[in-house]
Design a protein around this motif. Structure first.
Motif, PDB file in Angstrom:
ATOM      1  N   TYR A 100       5.508   8.824   2.596  1.00 34.48           N
ATOM      2  CA  TYR A 100       5.760   8.967   1.160  1.00 34.48           C
ATOM      3  C   TYR A 100       5.428   7.680   0.414  1.00 34.48           C
ATOM      4  O   TYR A 100       5.001   7.704  -0.740  1.00 34.48           O
ATOM      5  N   PHE A 101       5.591   6.533   1.096  1.00 38.32           N
ATOM      6  CA  PHE A 101       5.389   5.234   0.460  1.00 38.32           C
ATOM      7  C   PHE A 101       3.920   4.797   0.466  1.00 38.32           C
ATOM      8  O   PHE A 101       3.601   3.675   0.077  1.00 38.32           O
ATOM      9  N   LEU A 102       3.046   5.685   0.914  1.00 35.70           N
ATOM     10  CA  LEU A 102       1.608   5.481   0.764  1.00 35.70           C
ATOM     11  C   LEU A 102       1.083   6.190  -0.487  1.00 35.70           C
ATOM     12  O   LEU A 102      -0.089   6.042  -0.841  1.00 35.70           O
ATOM     13  N   ALA A 118      -7.916  -6.815  -3.167  1.00 34.46           N
ATOM     14  CA  ALA A 118      -7.590  -6.579  -1.755  1.00 34.46           C
ATOM     15  C   ALA A 118      -8.770  -6.813  -0.822  1.00 34.46           C
ATOM     16  O   ALA A 118      -8.596  -6.824   0.404  1.00 34.46           O
ATOM     17  N   ARG A 119      -9.969  -7.013  -1.385  1.00 35.10           N
ATOM     18  CA  ARG A 119     -11.175  -7.104  -0.560  1.00 35.10           C
ATOM     19  C   ARG A 119     -11.091  -8.287   0.415  1.00 35.10           C
ATOM     20  O   ARG A 119     -10.755  -9.403   0.042  1.00 35.10           O
ATOM     21  N   ASP A 127      -3.123 -11.012  11.050  1.00 35.05           N
ATOM     22  CA  ASP A 127      -1.667 -10.962  11.129  1.00 35.05           C
ATOM     23  C   ASP A 127      -1.121 -10.387   9.824  1.00 35.05           C
ATOM     24  O   ASP A 127      -1.392 -10.906   8.739  1.00 35.05           O
ATOM     25  N   GLU A 128      -0.323  -9.307   9.916  1.00 35.77           N
ATOM     26  CA  GLU A 128       0.120  -8.604   8.709  1.00 35.77           C
ATOM     27  C   GLU A 128       1.047  -9.442   7.833  1.00 35.77           C
ATOM     28  O   GLU A 128       0.983  -9.375   6.600  1.00 35.77           O
ATOM     29  N   ILE A 129       1.924 -10.227   8.451  1.00 33.04           N
ATOM     30  CA  ILE A 129       2.816 -11.071   7.658  1.00 33.04           C
ATOM     31  C   ILE A 129       1.995 -12.038   6.801  1.00 33.04           C
ATOM     32  O   ILE A 129       2.210 -12.163   5.585  1.00 33.04           O
ATOM     33  N   ALA A 130       1.040 -12.712   7.422  1.00 30.90           N
ATOM     34  CA  ALA A 130       0.188 -13.643   6.693  1.00 30.90           C
ATOM     35  C   ALA A 130      -0.677 -12.926   5.661  1.00 30.90           C
ATOM     36  O   ALA A 130      -0.937 -13.449   4.578  1.00 30.90           O
ATOM     37  N   ARG A 131      -1.132 -11.719   6.020  1.00 30.04           N
ATOM     38  CA  ARG A 131      -1.980 -10.957   5.096  1.00 30.04           C
ATOM     39  C   ARG A 131      -1.274 -10.694   3.777  1.00 30.04           C
ATOM     40  O   ARG A 131      -1.843 -10.875   2.694  1.00 30.04           O
ATOM     41  N   ALA A 177      -2.153  -2.536  -3.965  1.00 29.53           N
ATOM     42  CA  ALA A 177      -3.091  -3.096  -2.981  1.00 29.53           C
ATOM     43  C   ALA A 177      -2.633  -2.821  -1.554  1.00 29.53           C
ATOM     44  O   ALA A 177      -3.444  -2.508  -0.680  1.00 29.53           O
ATOM     45  N   ALA A 178      -1.332  -2.934  -1.302  1.00 27.90           N
ATOM     46  CA  ALA A 178      -0.809  -2.687   0.045  1.00 27.90           C
ATOM     47  C   ALA A 178      -1.065  -1.241   0.467  1.00 27.90           C
ATOM     48  O   ALA A 178      -1.487  -0.978   1.604  1.00 27.90           O
ATOM     49  N   ARG A 179      -0.834  -0.303  -0.431  1.00 30.28           N
ATOM     50  CA  ARG A 179      -1.091   1.113  -0.106  1.00 30.28           C
ATOM     51  C   ARG A 179      -2.576   1.364   0.103  1.00 30.28           C
ATOM     52  O   ARG A 179      -2.964   2.165   0.964  1.00 30.28           O
ATOM     53  N   LEU A 180      -3.405   0.678  -0.682  1.00 30.64           N
ATOM     54  CA  LEU A 180      -4.849   0.793  -0.501  1.00 30.64           C
ATOM     55  C   LEU A 180      -5.248   0.350   0.907  1.00 30.64           C
ATOM     56  O   LEU A 180      -6.163   0.913   1.519  1.00 30.64           O
ATOM     57  N   LEU A 181      -4.537  -0.640   1.456  1.00 32.82           N
ATOM     58  CA  LEU A 181      -4.801  -1.161   2.797  1.00 32.82           C
ATOM     59  C   LEU A 181      -4.148  -0.301   3.891  1.00 32.82           C
ATOM     60  O   LEU A 181      -4.244  -0.625   5.067  1.00 32.82           O
ATOM     61  N   GLY A 182      -3.464   0.775   3.487  1.00 31.39           N
ATOM     62  CA  GLY A 182      -2.870   1.679   4.462  1.00 31.39           C
ATOM     63  C   GLY A 182      -1.480   1.317   4.917  1.00 31.39           C
ATOM     64  O   GLY A 182      -1.015   1.809   5.951  1.00 31.39           O
ATOM     65  N   THR A 183      -0.786   0.471   4.155  1.00 31.30           N
ATOM     66  CA  THR A 183       0.558   0.041   4.524  1.00 31.30           C
ATOM     67  C   THR A 183       1.586   0.609   3.560  1.00 31.30           C
ATOM     68  O   THR A 183       1.437   0.465   2.341  1.00 31.30           O
TER      69      THR A 183
END
Length: 272
Positions: A100-102, A118-119, A127-131, A177-183
């Motif tokens: 749902y959060f996507l 986001a590019r 690393d996702e934390i650093a990303r 941007a995070a949702r665009l990246l699939g998170t």
């Protein structure tokens, strides 16, 4: 850290209110990293109709008001014990599944501006934390903190094009941007104990992303950090609309929408 919070929201009207309903999401959650010790909400000028948890497990108070009422005042106060968890909230809970959060919303749609922001993030930051710290820094670099440049309905693309906004806008851009990246990503409203400033005129907002195996991890884009013991989480949602402190509907004489509304907010957050 033990934080004392006082929050007053006052609506005043120039014309009689035929009928109004307000949803209040003003009660902090006892979750990982924070424990609500005391909390009271007083309503002047309206009546409580219901108390329930929404799909995000936010506590919601439904308030009605009508007649010749010229004002509605909502007063909250309480104490919350907090701990520094480096922004880690933990595993997902609630009635909404992670997928749902996507889901994009009007405020968090990803257009050309968000896509450009986001590019390269996935390739440059495996690393996702650093990303997401890098994404947070990009948002703050592109959008200057500036009050009055945006409003509650401003979406991520609009505030990016304006290059100005407040914490709500920073969170919406980050979430888009995070949702665009699939998170999976969500909006958080709450309080922040500011250094040497007890009196505030607005609550605070930030974002969380879901990163395995940690669960939900918070990012305060406006301040460039992950939330620590100075932060109190109150409500979460897909965007501001699902986590706003107060939302509702007011009707004026003859059933028309009420236009002559004034809002004042006073908040005090301090360490005990």
């Amino acid at each position: 850290m033990r934080l004392s919070i006082q929050h007053e929201t006052r609506y005043t009207y120039d014309t009689p209110v035929a009928f109004g309903l307000q949803q209040l999401r003003l009660t902090p959650k006892s979750r990982h990293g924070q424990s609500v010790l005391t909390w009271q909400t007083a309503i002047d000028g309206g009546d409580r109709q219901a108390l329930y948890e929404d799909q995000h497990m936010n506590q919601v108070i439904l308030v009605s008001f009508e007649g010749e009422a010229g004002a509605l005042t909502i007063r909250c106060q309480g104490e919350v014990e907090t701990a520094d968890t480096s922004g880690i909230v933990g595993k997902h809970a609630g009635f909404s599944p992670l997928w749902y959060f996507l889901r994009p919303t009007k405020r968090t749609r990803a257009g050309q501006g968000v896509r450009a922001l986001a590019r390269g993030l996935v390739a440059d930051y495996p690393d996702e934390i650093a990303r997401f710290h890098a994404l947070s820094a990009r948002v703050l670099d592109q959008v200057e903190w500036k009050t009055g440049a945006t409003e509650a309905q401003t979406d991520a693309e609009e505030s990016l094009s304006l290059k100005a906004g407040v914490c709500q806008d920073h969170a919406h851009i980050f979430i888009a941007a995070a949702r665009l990246l699939g998170t999976p990503a969500r909006y958080v409203s709450g309080y922040l104990a500011m250094d040497e400033q007890v009196q505030q005129d607005a609550s605070h907002a930030w974002a969380e992303v879901h990163i395995e195996p940690l669960g939900w991890v918070g990012y305060d884009i406006s301040n460039g950090i992950s939330p620590d013991e100075r932060y109190v989480r109150v409500a979460t949602g897909l965007d501001y609309g699902e986590a706003a402190p107060v939302t509702g509907l007011r009707m004026g004489e003859g059933g028309s929408e009420l236009g002559s509304e004034r809002l004042s907010v006073s908040i005090q957050v301090q360490q005990q």
